[in-house]
Design an enzyme around this catalytic site. Sequence first.
Site, short mmCIF file in Angstrom:
data_model
loop_
_atom_site.label_atom_id
_atom_site.label_comp_id
_atom_site.label_asym_id
_atom_site.label_seq_id
_atom_site.Cartn_x
_atom_site.Cartn_y
_atom_site.Cartn_z
N TYR A 109 -0.89 -9.79 0.78
CA TYR A 109 0.16 -9.28 1.65
C TYR A 109 0.05 -9.86 3.05
O TYR A 109 -1.02 -10.27 3.48
CB TYR A 109 0.17 -7.74 1.66
CG TYR A 109 -0.92 -7.10 2.47
CD1 TYR A 109 -2.09 -6.69 1.86
CD2 TYR A 109 -0.79 -6.91 3.84
CE1 TYR A 109 -3.10 -6.11 2.58
CE2 TYR A 109 -1.80 -6.34 4.57
CZ TYR A 109 -2.96 -5.93 3.95
OH TYR A 109 -3.96 -5.37 4.68
N TYR B 188 0.84 -1.19 0.00
CA TYR B 188 0.00 0.00 0.00
C TYR B 188 0.87 1.24 0.00
O TYR B 188 1.91 1.28 0.68
CB TYR B 188 -0.88 0.05 1.26
CG TYR B 188 -2.06 -0.89 1.24
CD1 TYR B 188 -1.92 -2.22 1.62
CD2 TYR B 188 -3.33 -0.44 0.85
CE1 TYR B 188 -3.00 -3.07 1.61
CE2 TYR B 188 -4.41 -1.30 0.86
CZ TYR B 188 -4.25 -2.61 1.23
OH TYR B 188 -5.32 -3.47 1.23
N ARG C 296 -3.28 -11.78 3.80
CA ARG C 296 -4.52 -11.31 3.20
C ARG C 296 -4.56 -11.79 1.76
O ARG C 296 -3.58 -11.66 1.01
CB ARG C 296 -4.58 -9.77 3.21
CG ARG C 296 -4.61 -9.12 4.54
CD ARG C 296 -5.96 -9.04 5.25
NE ARG C 296 -7.14 -9.48 4.57
CZ ARG C 296 -8.13 -8.70 4.14
NH1 ARG C 296 -8.04 -7.39 4.32
NH2 ARG C 296 -9.18 -9.22 3.56
N HIS D 27 -10.76 -2.50 -1.44
CA HIS D 27 -11.51 -1.82 -0.38
C HIS D 27 -12.47 -0.82 -0.99
O HIS D 27 -12.10 -0.09 -1.92
CB HIS D 27 -10.56 -1.02 0.52
CG HIS D 27 -9.63 -1.83 1.35
ND1 HIS D 27 -9.90 -2.16 2.66
CD2 HIS D 27 -8.41 -2.35 1.05
CE1 HIS D 27 -8.87 -2.86 3.15
NE2 HIS D 27 -7.96 -2.98 2.20
N HIS E 214 -7.61 -8.35 -2.47
CA HIS E 214 -8.91 -7.75 -2.18
C HIS E 214 -8.89 -6.28 -2.54
O HIS E 214 -7.83 -5.65 -2.61
CB HIS E 214 -9.25 -7.91 -0.70
CG HIS E 214 -8.26 -7.24 0.20
ND1 HIS E 214 -7.05 -7.82 0.53
CD2 HIS E 214 -8.27 -6.04 0.80
CE1 HIS E 214 -6.36 -7.00 1.31
NE2 HIS E 214 -7.07 -5.91 1.49
#
Lengths: 244, 207
Positions: free
Chosen positions: A153, A114, A161, A166, A164
């Site tokens: 990640y 991120y 995770r 958000h 995905h």
Amino acid sequence: MTAKRRAARAPHTFQAYADGDQPRWVYGLYGRTKTRHPRRAPSGFAPTPAEVTGPAFFGPPLAAGENDLTRRGPGKPRAIGDVILVTGRVLADDGRPLEGVLIEAWQANAAGRYRHRKDDHDAPLDANFDGHGRAVTDGDGGYAFLTIKPGPYPMPGPVWRTPHLHFSLFGGGFFNRLITQTYFPGEPLNGKDPIFNGIRAERARRRLMMTPEGEPGAAHPECSMRYSFDFVLRGAVETPFEGR
Amino acid sequence: MKAPTKRRRAPTPFQTVGPFFPHAFCPPEARDLTRVRAGDGRAQGQIIHVGGRVLEKGGGPVTDAVVEIWHADAEGVFPHPADPRGLKADPAFAGFGRAAADAEGRYGFLTVKPGAYPLPATNLWRPPHINVAVYAAGITRRLVTVMYFPGEALNDTDPLLATLESEALRERLMAVPEKSRRAPQGVTGWRFDIVLMGRGETPFFAE
């Protein structure tokens, strides 16, 4: 009194969320829930105008290309990774399309990193990828995001995770504001992701699964696959004056 | 009489906001509800600063918390077509604000003290109050509560406050007057800590 004014002055209510279709407040595999879930279960559901009313839009007007996460700006170089198109509609729970709903989207890059000061894990940043965008639904409740498929990640654990996206949605009421994540079918990590599997019921997890649609490249020349996903937001119900 | 509700689809479930909510979605303007656009006039009413810390079990700060508020303007009118009196709200009042917590778990908003408003089809008026929603990694959905102001007579008949099982819980939702360094000069400061879990835990309402 016009019908609109009469409707505005009628008491409104809405259905409570079914607890079993939402993620558990606490569970061991998602460590941070252990210090951040209230001991006293949330209670006292009593919808009032403060819950029925709410913002439909928030922030500055949309800029051109804000729903294109593959580039930091129109004309800038493309980010690394599989280009995908994510489209669908935002619907109320009675099937009505919702127009003018703001959707904020954010995600990791193709390497699972991120662009955020709190993400310090060891995967590379992509200079051409910011990882956030916005869209507003049209007259059919439709939206579209052009983006890069995010990588998985690691979380503390270590657990991982699964890939995905958000999303945050402004449904026009405090009560139907939604923050959620959507998932890709067939990903090997889906069954092991502690956040996704915090939703116990498989039928509820299915509601977060995107659907691959159509032929590669058909929807958009740069994109390998289009994924469709409809968001369903609960709607307000005008309660009859008598008996309530 | 309304027709019976037809079968409704299940709403999309919540997922946690996670720790990486973009800074770009939490600009400074989003914390100021007294203006809708930079350069616009200020909202009418008493300007107040509301803020506090978001804390987890053990009293540590929730540094990745995102706090959102929604409330009526100084006359108790919501900027929304479903305002209970069908009135038009102050066009300079944003109604909605968002703030990311800092390294101490601290959040803050500049806004106006909301007015009271009537509950449709009743004789009740709700006291001045601010709806609060908190999102963070580890909060698997979101947590919602309401901030009230001490000493308001209408608190005694508020239907939501009445659902709390003790006076101690009701007290936890009363903002505390506080001279905040973060509040501009001459602005009344109110403190409202949000304790997610543990000692002094904030009561949250079901959705």
